[in-house]
Write a protein that holds these residues in place. Structure first.
Motif, PDB file in Angstrom:
ATOM      1  N   TYR A  61       0.863  -1.177   0.000  1.00  0.00           N
ATOM      2  CA  TYR A  61       0.000   0.000   0.000  1.00  0.00           C
ATOM      3  C   TYR A  61       0.898   1.224   0.000  1.00  0.00           C
ATOM      4  CZ  TYR A  61      -3.598   3.362   1.425  1.00  0.00           C
ATOM      5  OH  TYR A  61      -4.464   4.439   1.488  1.00  0.00           O
ATOM      6  N   VAL A  62       0.818   2.009  -1.079  1.00  0.00           N
ATOM      7  CA  VAL A  62       1.647   3.199  -1.239  1.00  0.00           C
ATOM      8  C   VAL A  62       0.792   4.413  -0.889  1.00  0.00           C
ATOM      9  CG1 VAL A  62       3.159   4.483  -2.778  1.00  0.00           C
ATOM     10  CG2 VAL A  62       2.842   2.020  -3.123  1.00  0.00           C
ATOM     11  N   LYS A  63       1.224   5.146   0.119  1.00  0.00           N
ATOM     12  CA  LYS A  63       0.445   6.280   0.616  1.00  0.00           C
ATOM     13  C   LYS A  63       0.913   7.589  -0.030  1.00  0.00           C
ATOM     14  CE  LYS A  63       1.703   4.595   4.534  1.00  0.00           C
ATOM     15  NZ  LYS A  63       2.043   4.358   5.948  1.00  0.00           N
ATOM     16  N   ASN A  64      -0.052   8.415  -0.407  1.00  0.00           N
ATOM     17  CA  ASN A  64       0.229   9.753  -0.906  1.00  0.00           C
ATOM     18  C   ASN A  64      -0.612  10.733  -0.096  1.00  0.00           C
ATOM     19  OD1 ASN A  64       0.177  12.241  -2.393  1.00  0.00           O
ATOM     20  ND2 ASN A  64       0.858  11.145  -4.216  1.00  0.00           N
ATOM     21  N   ALA A  67      -3.556  12.546  -1.712  1.00  0.00           N
ATOM     22  CA  ALA A  67      -4.529  11.736  -2.440  1.00  0.00           C
ATOM     23  C   ALA A  67      -5.938  11.880  -1.893  1.00  0.00           C
ATOM     24  CB  ALA A  67      -4.114  10.268  -2.399  1.00  0.00           C
ATOM     25  N   THR A  70      -8.055   6.226  -4.379  1.00  0.00           N
ATOM     26  CA  THR A  70      -7.180   5.070  -4.183  1.00  0.00           C
ATOM     27  C   THR A  70      -7.271   4.160  -5.394  1.00  0.00           C
ATOM     28  OG1 THR A  70      -7.422   5.129  -1.775  1.00  0.00           O
ATOM     29  CG2 THR A  70      -6.674   3.061  -2.752  1.00  0.00           C
ATOM     30  N   CYS A  89       5.104   2.975  -7.119  1.00  0.00           N
ATOM     31  CA  CYS A  89       5.502   4.182  -6.396  1.00  0.00           C
ATOM     32  C   CYS A  89       5.431   5.413  -7.294  1.00  0.00           C
ATOM     33  CB  CYS A  89       6.910   4.004  -5.834  1.00  0.00           C
ATOM     34  SG  CYS A  89       7.027   2.751  -4.520  1.00  0.00           S
ATOM     35  N   SER A  92       1.715   6.360  -7.950  1.00  0.00           N
ATOM     36  CA  SER A  92       1.154   7.013  -6.762  1.00  0.00           C
ATOM     37  C   SER A  92       1.603   8.462  -6.680  1.00  0.00           C
ATOM     38  CB  SER A  92       1.578   6.260  -5.499  1.00  0.00           C
ATOM     39  OG  SER A  92       1.172   6.951  -4.330  1.00  0.00           O
ATOM     40  N   ARG A  96      -1.069  11.280  -7.915  1.00  0.00           N
ATOM     41  CA  ARG A  96      -1.552  11.753  -6.607  1.00  0.00           C
ATOM     42  C   ARG A  96      -2.690  10.876  -6.090  1.00  0.00           C
ATOM     43  NH1 ARG A  96      -1.359  18.424  -6.933  1.00  0.00           N
ATOM     44  NH2 ARG A  96       0.849  18.548  -7.493  1.00  0.00           N
ATOM     45  N   VAL A  97      -2.411   9.597  -6.040  1.00  0.00           N
ATOM     46  CA  VAL A  97      -3.375   8.627  -5.504  1.00  0.00           C
ATOM     47  C   VAL A  97      -2.675   7.730  -4.499  1.00  0.00           C
ATOM     48  CG1 VAL A  97      -4.800   8.574  -7.599  1.00  0.00           C
ATOM     49  CG2 VAL A  97      -2.900   6.953  -7.362  1.00  0.00           C
ATOM     50  N   ASN A  98      -3.444   7.186  -3.572  1.00  0.00           N
ATOM     51  CA  ASN A  98      -2.964   6.032  -2.821  1.00  0.00           C
ATOM     52  C   ASN A  98      -3.053   4.838  -3.764  1.00  0.00           C
ATOM     53  OD1 ASN A  98      -2.771   7.534  -0.318  1.00  0.00           O
ATOM     54  ND2 ASN A  98      -4.996   7.378  -0.195  1.00  0.00           N
ATOM     55  N   LEU A  99      -2.163   3.883  -3.622  1.00  0.00           N
ATOM     56  CA  LEU A  99      -2.171   2.747  -4.546  1.00  0.00           C
ATOM     57  C   LEU A  99      -1.917   1.448  -3.796  1.00  0.00           C
ATOM     58  CD1 LEU A  99      -0.656   2.567  -8.091  1.00  0.00           C
ATOM     59  CD2 LEU A  99      -0.277   0.687  -6.489  1.00  0.00           C
TER      60      LEU A  99
END
Length: 378
Positions: A61-64, A67, A70, A89, A92, A96-99
């Protein structure tokens, strides 16, 4: 009939990288999981998720922090999380999304064996994690399916009434149609996307290369034609099955799509701009159950028309170049967007990889053949 169908089913196969491109370790004291063979990042969680089929799959889970949406990414047939990690990465960051990306059962460090129905359980486990652990709302989730990943993506999308959007990247009409120009859907076919696409109630973006020699361009085109809510497709002129990320228009079109989705209101109140300005009301808030493909369905006519016959030998898996993970540099995506956007110059387009975060130097980013006959040589 049983002998014929069992022979047909035996021609379909999954090809996880062997050995896996990464490992998973647990930190002493914290119990936190980390992936080996890839750069460790503070904004990436590594997870093990239980599925309804009893397997344990690995997910990232890649956090932005910027975002609002998702992306749940289902990769193709011959890749695993280690090979997709840098791309995840970069997507994401630039979208500009969580992925969240995940490995199917039997892929990477996920347990079990790969199969059609296991991929359905796998994506359900990943989606459940997004909702329960990260608080994602259905209407803020975009499902992204690449190649074979279009199968679990459309299966889940067909049962989520308030999903925000879907992206289909080099998708397949069905497993059987990759190899044979059949006009009907048979009960023993797998990944029956041609039937499930009609049940998807949200905007759909289709991306396909016009020179795809693994999954013919006609697959993406027909799926787009069957969409209820169409978004302007991206037909990458000269693009093959494995190189679409290398073209500047790929990231530009994705960013345009994400921006349109972000601006759209709740899906019940309207649709985002689309090719034919279609507006479709959402009729249900419940997930629709999936009919079991284990049952012997009656063969039925489909809209599959004029698909060119494909030789099985065309489906051999392309070799993947090794990934040089020691040399990565971050460069601004703005430079990539100023690059020559002429799809008629594929060599210049391929050079855009250096400007897209130098994600996978010396590698074909998505070398992901859908199927090849059992026993075929790589």
């Amino acid at each position: 009939m049983g002998a014929v169908t069992s022979t047909m089913a035996a021609k379909f196969a999954f090809f996880p990288p062997n050995p896996p491109s990464y490992g998973v370790e647990e930190e002493e004291g914290t119990g936190r999981l980390r992936m080996t063979e890839v750069p460790e990042r503070d904004n990436v969680d590594v997870l093990r998720l239980g599925t309804g089929k009893g397997t344990k799959i690995v997910a990232v889970y890649v956090k932005n922090p910027a975002a609002s949406l998702t992306l749940l990414y289902s990769h193709g047939n011959a890749a695993d999380l280690g090979q997709m990690y840098d791309l995840f990465c970069e997507l994401s960051l630039h979208l500009r999304v969580n992925l969240m990306g995940y490995d199917y059962s039997g892929y990477g460090q996920s347990t079990g064996k790969p199969s059609e129905h296991n991929t359905y359980a796998d994506i359900e486990a990943a989606y459940r994690c997004l909702v329960e652990k990260y608080g994602a709302k259905e209407e803020d989730v975009i499902l992204y399916g690449q190649s074979v990943g279009s199968g679990p993506t459309l299966d889940l999308a067909s049962r989520l009434a308030r999903l925000r959007a879907v992206v289909l990247h080099s998708p397949i009409l069905s497993g059987l149609r990759v190899m044979y120009p059949v006009k009907r859907t048979y009960w023993f076919d797998i990944f029956k996307n041609i039937d499930k696409i009609r049940l998807v109630q949200c905007p759909v973006l289709v991306i396909h290369g016009t020179a795809d020699d693994v999954v013919d361009f006609s697959h993406g085109k027909q799926l787009w034609e069957l969409c209820k809510e169409k978004y302007e497709p991206l037909w990458v002129k000269g693009g093959n099955h494995c190189d679409l990320e290398l073209y500047p228009e790929y990231i530009k079109h994705l960013k345009k799509f994400i921006a349109a989705v972000e601006k759209s209101s709740h899906l019940r109140n309207g649709s985002i701009p689309s090719m034919d300005q279609m507006d479709n009301p959402r009729n249900s808030t419940d997930c629709r159950p999936r009919p079991s493909t284990d049952q012997r369905e009656k063969s039925r006519l489909s809209t599959d028309q004029r698909e060119k016959p494909r030789a099985i030998s065309d489906l051999k898996e392309k070799s993947r170049a090794s990934v040089d993970r020691k040399e990565r540099s971050r460069k601004s995506m703005d430079y990539a967007e100023k690059a020559n956007n002429n799809a008629e110059q594929p060599e210049k387009a391929r050079n855009s990889i250096d400007r897209f975060g130098d994600m996978m130097r010396s590698a074909v980013l998505c070398n992901i053949d859908c199927f090849k006959p059992v026993g075929a040589k790589a």
